[in-house]
Structures are given as structure tokens and as C-alpha cells.
Design an enzyme around this catalytic site. Structure first.
Site, PDB file in Angstrom:
ATOM      1  N   GLU A 416       0.417   5.797   0.735  1.00  0.00           N
ATOM      2  CA  GLU A 416       0.941   4.684   1.532  1.00  0.00           C
ATOM      3  C   GLU A 416       2.472   4.580   1.553  1.00  0.00           C
ATOM      4  O   GLU A 416       3.033   3.552   1.189  1.00  0.00           O
ATOM      5  CB  GLU A 416       0.347   3.355   1.040  1.00  0.00           C
ATOM      6  CG  GLU A 416      -1.118   3.181   1.374  1.00  0.00           C
ATOM      7  CD  GLU A 416      -1.613   1.788   1.068  1.00  0.00           C
ATOM      8  OE1 GLU A 416      -0.813   0.911   0.679  1.00  0.00           O
ATOM      9  OE2 GLU A 416      -2.829   1.559   1.205  1.00  0.00           O
ATOM     10  N   GLU A 491      -9.037   4.987   0.356  1.00  0.00           N
ATOM     11  CA  GLU A 491      -9.209   3.601  -0.106  1.00  0.00           C
ATOM     12  C   GLU A 491     -10.074   2.881   0.901  1.00  0.00           C
ATOM     13  O   GLU A 491      -9.735   2.797   2.080  1.00  0.00           O
ATOM     14  CB  GLU A 491      -7.870   2.871  -0.239  1.00  0.00           C
ATOM     15  CG  GLU A 491      -7.147   3.125  -1.521  1.00  0.00           C
ATOM     16  CD  GLU A 491      -5.831   2.370  -1.622  1.00  0.00           C
ATOM     17  OE1 GLU A 491      -5.737   1.233  -1.100  1.00  0.00           O
ATOM     18  OE2 GLU A 491      -4.896   2.929  -2.202  1.00  0.00           O
TER      19      GLU A 491
END
Length: 785
Positions: A416, A491
Site C-alpha cells: 500500500e 488483504e
């Protein structure tokens, strides 16, 4: 004397806080010239003769943050780090000094000596006998330092470590201190470095070709010759194959990497069900003397990622049923004893999880050993998507340290990086890291955890396996547009639940214990898993998270000091969502009712009843009266709206013609504490330990699901309590009871105490008491190996 020794330096350290902004309280660190000479003889803190007798005595692994109080604060990142006073705003508790004394016999004066630190959080400066030997910037990747030139054979050797945790690396609880093991490695000056073995294999039918890459280093002040060979044994030590001896000529302070191949007939493959590990013994001989010998455990397996058909392990199609996890646990923070790694992995395996993502940093070596031994695949992750010399060095150390682990099946180059993941910076950095990975470990490939939807730019243009953080709605479109790139949910989910709570409570910061609440970026468990389970182009995915963890409270802030994301709470107690995943991740018969049935204030009012099961159909009964039968849709759950009355709520399920039953009952008042140890025997090595889970029960032995009694713990024998917890994400009770009075309130019927073994062979007793309730005793046998 052994050819080499690996000596634990975990015991008998001294610890003292420094200070990030007050020089007088930081032992004059910033105003004393510690680097102007090679060895500092003045009366400074790094001098071996510095008096540290009044410092706190500790053993490592040690996390000083878990012992600090909770502090309500609006300081940046305080909520993310669990409202503990650490970081730049808390200078008095963000610098830690460690000192360790030990002696070395003069008979070893011809040896090489190396200090190995498996993990220090963070920015650790290290001195040895007054000599500065290095700084490890990373809080997660360990490092080693050759201290051969600085050994004192006539008296104390002193290690001094200054740990600076004023700057965070993550946005979650990270702890601080020497929170992993410390070793002294003693070898000959012709030796195999700590990361000098790389074992990999190719499966050919029933056989395997094993390649052993051995790096030998010469630290002598003259050229040296040696002979090198390796052999493979089974887990019982039987020799299965052996290379020839090969002569190696080494220049002064040079190294050489030798590649040797061996064939194994009828190779036993490492799998989730049979995590079989072979051993490679690598030997270095000088003349007729063995000067270095290592043992490396390895597994043989095949891995295939197919963009349309999915993931295959040893040719068997497997859906990746993974969990993301940070590395802390109730009571002990980030300084987990080795046995806790096995405890936690076993809990995840029992739920049906088959893979573990080390989020978002290098895991401790013992975690990988647990996954190797128990059969859990690991997605091993680099801390940052960064190709600077510092982070390239961290990435290289990570790969070389972990590439022999059978459990590691995939690397992750980062997570991320919103500012660069979708542009040319991210693409170029990714290409650099991928080239390094390919060079150091050509047997595996990499992914990247991208919080991007159907976007083919930046990192996604070059990453071999596209990782999705959430955005599950975009996976189908991305697959349609990029048919040849395998897709993995790095995720998924992020459902927030509080164990045993069934109504939103913004005062105590609790959310219902059902699959209904999630942040804006996330989804319910059923939403993502149905997509992953039903579509072959999904390799599978990783739930955020397996366990609750300290920090990153969501959706609330204070008094909430812990996350709600876990399938299990921070103690490892299951929430209701656990039974959803276990229903569809295992072949076990699962039938679970929620909520509990203690609702005196709701007589005559509706209760939302959930049944998690993998039965074909389920019928629900209240006090013997049928409330209807329902058919279970695959990867779903069932619900009934039930008018509450005390008594028994029973579910009867039918699966392939078999009958399953379960029930929840209205309990009586609490009468007793019950304690169950995860094992009854521990090794008397000062490191092993036991997890004891405590329940509050009524006169019929039924757990009282709303009990919050204070529970006290008394240990007798050569052992100690090292932490307590209860899974309450808003509890501000101490994890470490500094005054020696160990206690913890139950949270919705449960709490936990963690015990560490001593070194005497004797029986241990743990008394568990609560005022007004019958007590219990747990007996544990402490013995030698």
C-alpha cells in the site's frame, strides 16, 4: 570443543531508559564524543567499566512498551500504536539502553566471534567493549557483527545497545527494545556465514534434484584451503545422499560459493498435511579436522500459480485460505517466546487457515520454523517498496535469511504505497526489487499488496502476481483485462467484531460479534470469500486479520486501544466469525449458534440468531419448539429472528445424511473458575512455557458469557508469569503486573495467563482464584528434554 558454537545471550541484561531530549537523562549521549576514537576509554556509558549495577535486570526478548501505561492523547499515531507513550512526543520512554556482560575463555583466542541480533525495534546503535560496531536501522530485519578483533580474553566483554524508538516504522503497535533473540556465534576463521547455505530442489517424477549452494568465507590473514561437502539426512538422521569432497582455495578475507547437486529417490514432499523436513549437513574440513558444520532444515515441494486455474501445491489445487497478522500477543507485546509462535500457528491451522502473511515486515525466524514444522504457507514481506541502499540491504538480508524455509512460498515487495504504487516511481522500484529477488532466490516469485482496483499501471505492470488489498469488486474486471496475470487477495474482509458483544457500544468502543460491520474500504467475510471460493482465477486470499492486534483501533478511538479486525481476539479466543471461516475452510462438521442465551432484559423481545455451519440444512429449536428448518447456501450462514425466552436454543443440522447437534443455554450465576493449560509438560530450559486459558462457569460447568470477575494468579515452583490478557479491545488493565500481584478481569467469560518455565526439574502449580467463586489449580510438569 565443537567446530562451532551458537551461544544464547538472552539472559542477564541490564536495562535503563534514556531520554530523547534531555542530555543529562540520556547518559550524555549527545554531548559526549563517542565516535572520535575507535575505542572510548572515558567514563561514558559505552565503556565496559561503566557502573550499571542499579539498572533493571531483564532477559531478552524484551518489549519495554508493553509495560508502559495507556495514555489518552491526540498526538499523531498514538491511536495507531495502542495509546502507549512511545515516539517523538514521549522522549522519556522512547530511548532504551541495554548492557550485557559475559566472559570468553582464552583458549578460544584463535576463533572468530560474531554477535547476532535477530530483531531490535529500532534504530539500534551497538558497541562492543567500547568499540562502535554498527547501527541497525530496521526494527524488523536482524543483523550480525564480527567482533573478533575486540574480544577481551582477560575479563568482562560488554555489549552496549542504544535503541531509539522515537520514529515509527508502521502504523500499528510495534513495541520497542531487543524483542528477539541475541546470539554469540563462535567459528573457525574459515567458516560458513549465518546465511551461507541455500538449498533448493526440482521435483522430477517421484525423485528430486537438490541443489546445495554453500558459501565459505576466509577471515584468516593468509590464503586458506579447505574441503567442502554436504549430505542429506531424513528427519531421524539417516544419511540419504552425499556429495564428493571439493577443494576450495580462498584468498585473504574472501569468500566463495560452491554449488553441489544431489539426487533423492522417492522424495517425500512438504505439504500442509505432511510438512516433512529433510536436513542438509554442510561440512568444511581443513586437513582432517572439521572446522565448520551446519544443519539446515528444508522441504521439497512444487508451487504453481495459474492465472486461470488457481494455485497448486505439489500438483494439488489449493485455495489460499490465509490470514494477515502483526506480531504481538496479549500480555507480552512483541517479545514472544518461541512456544507462542507454535501456539498461534496451531490456532490458525485449527480454523482451517493454510497461509500466513507477515504483515508488513520481516517475521521472527521462530515464526517461520513453526510454519515449517506445522504446515503453514508463508507470504514473506518486505517492509517498504523502496530501492535505496538501506532498503535494498534489508530486502537482501530478508531473502537470504528466509529462503531455506519450506513454508515460504511467495515474497511480497511491499504494501500500500499510495503515493508511488501507480506511477513510474513504483514501477522502477518494483523492477529493481524483483531483479534482486530473482537473483537471490530464482525458485520463488513475488507479489505486491496494492490497494488499487482495475488499474494496470505502476507496480501492477511488472509484478508477477497481482495483489489486491480489498477492491474485491474489481477482481473479475481485472482478470478479464489481464488474463495471464495470477490474482491474489493480499488483504480481504476487515470485518470488525468484539468477542461476545452483540450491540454497537460507542461509549466502550465495541462492535457486534457478527459479520455485519466493516470500514468503508473493506467488506464482510461472506462478500469476499464467496467470490474467492467460487472463481478459479482467484488464487485465494488473506483475511485482515487472523488475530486482533494492539493499535489501529477501528471504527473508534479512545478508550479503544486494540484493533477489532481479528477472527480471533488478541488472546486467541475465537469470535463468531471464526466459525464462518472454519465452516468453509475445513472438512470438519461445524455447527455453531450465536449469540449466547443470557438476555434477562430482553424477555419477549426479538433476538437475531445466527447459525454458522457447513451442514446441508439446519433446524432451530427453542425449548423444544421448532422455529423452522432452513437450507444452507454454500459459503453463507443462516439467520432466525427469535423472540427471547430463557432456556435452551438448539440447532440440529444434517450433513450428508448425518445428524449434527449443538445448543446454547441460559446459565446460572457464576460459581467457579476453570483453567485449562495448552500443555501439561514444559522443558526446564528457562524458555519454554504454557498458555493457560480461564473460563468463568456456573454450577453446571457452563461458561457464563457475560462474566467479568477479577481473576488472580499464584504460581509456585521455578517458573514465572510473564503476561495476562482477556481480549477486551478497550481494557486498560496492565499486561504486566509490576508489583507481582498478577490479575486480570474476565471479559465475556474468559481471560488468559502466560507462564514461562524455569530451569529446575519440578512440578509447577498455578492457583487461579476469584472472590466468591471456587478456585482451581493447574499442575504442570517441568522436565529435561
Amino acid at each position: 570443543m565443537n567446530a562451532q558454537e551458537k551461544i544464547s545471550l538472552d539472559e542477564d541484561w541490564k536495562f535503563h531508559f534514556g531520554h530523547a531530549s534531555n542530555l543529562d537523562k540520556d547518559f550524555d549521549y549527545s554531548k559526549t564524543a563517542l565516535l572520535h576514537k575507535s575505542n572510548v576509554f572515558a567514563t561514558t556509558i559505552v565503556n565496559p567499566k561503566f557502573v550499571d549495577t542499579t539498572w533493571k535486570k531483564i532477559n531478552v526478548p524484551h518489549d519495554w512498551v508493553v509495560e508502559l501505561p495507556f495514555v489518552k492523547s491526540e498526538q499523531v499515531e498514538m491511536d495507531s500504536h495502542g495509546y502507549k507513550p512511545v515516539g517523538g512526543a514521549y522522549p522519556e520512554t522512547s530511548i532504551g539502553w541495554y548492557r550485557k556482560h559475559f566472559t570468553i575463555e582464552k583458549s578460544r583466542n584463535n576463533k572468530r566471534f560474531e554477535l547476532q541480533f535477530d530483531g531490535i525495534y529500532r534504530n539500534a546503535e551497538i558497541w562492543f567493549n567500547g568499540f562502535y560496531v554498527g547501527t541497525n536501522f530496521s526494527g524488523y530485519v536482524g543483523n550480525s557483527y564480527d567482533v573478533s578483533d575486540y574480544i577481551n580474553f582477560e575479563g568482562d566483554n560488554v555489549i552496549v545497545v542504544r535503541v531509539d524508538a522515537t520514529q515509527y516504522e508502521g502504523w500499528f503497535y510495534e513495541g520497542a527494545g531487543i524483542y528477539r533473540h541475541v546470539w554469540l556465534n563462535i567459528t573457525d576463521k574459515v567458516f560458513i556465514p549465518e546465511d551461507g547455505i541455500f538449498v533448493h530442489s526440482k521435483v522430477k517424477g517421484k525423485n528430486a534434484e537438490v541443489t546445495i549452494e554453500t558459501t565459505i568465507q576466509n577471515n584468516n590473514l593468509k590464503n586458506s584451503n579447505c574441503f567442502v561437502y554436504s549430505y542429506i539426512t531424513d528427519r531421524n538422521g539417516k544419511i540419504l545422499a552425499k556429495t564428493s569432497k571439493q577443494k576450495v582455495a580462498l584468498g585473504i578475507r574472501k569468500d566463495f560459493t560452491l554449488k553441489q547437486k544431489l539426487n533423492l529417490n522417492n522424495a517425500r514432499l512438504w505439504s500442509l498435511e505432511d510438512p516433512y523436513l529433510y536436513r542438509v549437513i554442510s561440512v568444511v574440513k581443513s586437513g582432517n579436522q572439521i572446522v565448520h558444520q551446519t544443519k539446515t532444515r528444508f522441504g521439497i515441494k512444487t508451487v504453481q500459480f495459474d492465472a486461470n486455474k488457481g494455485f497448486f501445491l505439489n500438483g494439488k489445487k489449493i485455495k489460499i485460505q490465509g490470514t494477515n497478522n502483526h506480531q504481538d500477543h496479549a500480555g507480552i507485546g512483541s517479545a514472544l517466546p518461541d512456544y507462542m509462535q507454535y501456539y498461534r500457528i496451531k490456532l490458525l491451522k485449527e480454523m482451517g487457515s493454510n497461509s500466513y502473511r507477515a504483515s508488513h515486515n520481516a517475521p521472527t525466524p521462530e515464526l517461520l520454523e513453526a510454519c515449517d514444522s506445522l504446515g503453514m504457507l508463508v507470504l514473506d514481506e518486505q517492509r517498504l517498496l523502496n530501492s535505496s541502499p538501506e532498503y535494498v540491504d534489508q530486502f537482501k538480508r530478508l531473502i537470504k535469511r528466509d529462503r531455506n524455509h519450506a513454508s515460504v512460498f511467495l515474497w511480497s515487495i511491499g504494501n500500500e504505497e499510495q503515493n508511488i504504487q501507480g506511477n513510474d516511481y513504483g514501477k522502477r522500484i518494483a523492477q529493481t526489487l524483483l531483479a534482486i529477488q530473482e537473483d537471490l532466490d530464482p525458485t520463488r516469485t513475488s507479489t505486491y499488496a496494492a490497494d488499487m482496483a482495475n488499474e494496470f499501471k505502476g507496480v501492477n505492470e511488472v509484478i508477477p502476481i497481482r495483489g489486491f488489498n480489498y477492491r474485491e469488486f474489481a477482481v473479475a474486471d481485472y482478470h478479464r483485462d489481464h488474463l495471464n496475470q495470477p490474482l491474489l487477495g493480499t488483504e480481504m474482509g476487515s470485518t470488525v467484531t468484539t468477542r461476545g458483544i452483540y450491540e454497537k457500544d460507542s461509549i466502550r468502543a465495541y462492535v457486534p460479534d457478527q459479520d455485519i460491520t466493516h470500514p468503508w474500504w473493506a467488506s464482510k467475510a461472506e462478500t469476499w470469500w464467496k467470490l474467492a471460493a467460487q472463481n478459479d482465477y482467484w488464487l485465494g486470499g488473506y483475511v485482515w486479520t487472523g488475530f486482533d492486534y494492539r493499535g489501529e483501533p477501528t471504527p473508534y478511538k479512545w478508550p479503544n486501544i486494540s484493533s477489532h479486525f481479528g477472527i480471533l481476539d488478541v488472546c486467541g479466543f475465537p469470535k463468531n466469525i471464526y466459525y464462518y471461516y472454519k465452516s468453509w475452510w475445513t472438512n470438519e462438521d461445524i455447527l455453531h449458534i450465536s449469540p449466547h442465551w443470557n438476555w434477562p432484559e430482553k424477555v419477549g423481545k426479538p433476538i437475531d440468531v445466527w447459525v454458522n455451519s457447513n451442514a446441508d440444512e439446519v433446524e432451530l429449536f427453542l425449548n423444544g419448539k421448532s422455529l423452522g428448518k432452513k437450507t444452507m447456501e454454500r459459503n453463507s450462514h443462516l439467520q432466525w429472528n427469535v423472540t427471547y425466552e430463557p432456556g435452551t436454543l438448539e440447532a440440529i443440522g444434517y450433513k450428508n445424511g448425518r445428524k449434527l447437534t449443538t445448543k446454547v443455554e441460559t446459565t446460572n450465576h457464576a460459581t467457579k473458575v476453570v483453567a485449562v493449560a495448552d500443555k501439561t509438560t514444559v522443558l526446564a530450559d528457562g524458555k519454554d512455557g504454557v498458555v493457560v486459558n480461564v473460563s468463568i462457569v456456573d454450577d453446571k460447568g457452563r461458561e457464563v458469557p457475560v462474566a467479568d470477575n477479577m481473576v488472580k494468579f499464584y504460581i509456585s515452583g521455578d517458573a514465572k508469569i510473564i503476561g495476562v490478557g482477556n481480549g477486551d479491545p478497550s481494557s486498560h488493565e496492565p499486561d504486566k503486573c509490576a508489583d507481582g500481584t498478577w490479575q486480570r478481569s474476565a471479559f465475556n467469560g474468559k481471560c488468559q495467563v502466560i507462564i514461562q518455565a524455569g530451569k529446575k526439574i519440578e512440578d509447577l502449580k498455578l492457583e487461579v482464584k476469584s472472590n466468591g467463586l471456587s478456585s482451581t489449580v493447574v499442575e504442570i510438569n517441568q522436565k529435561n528434554k
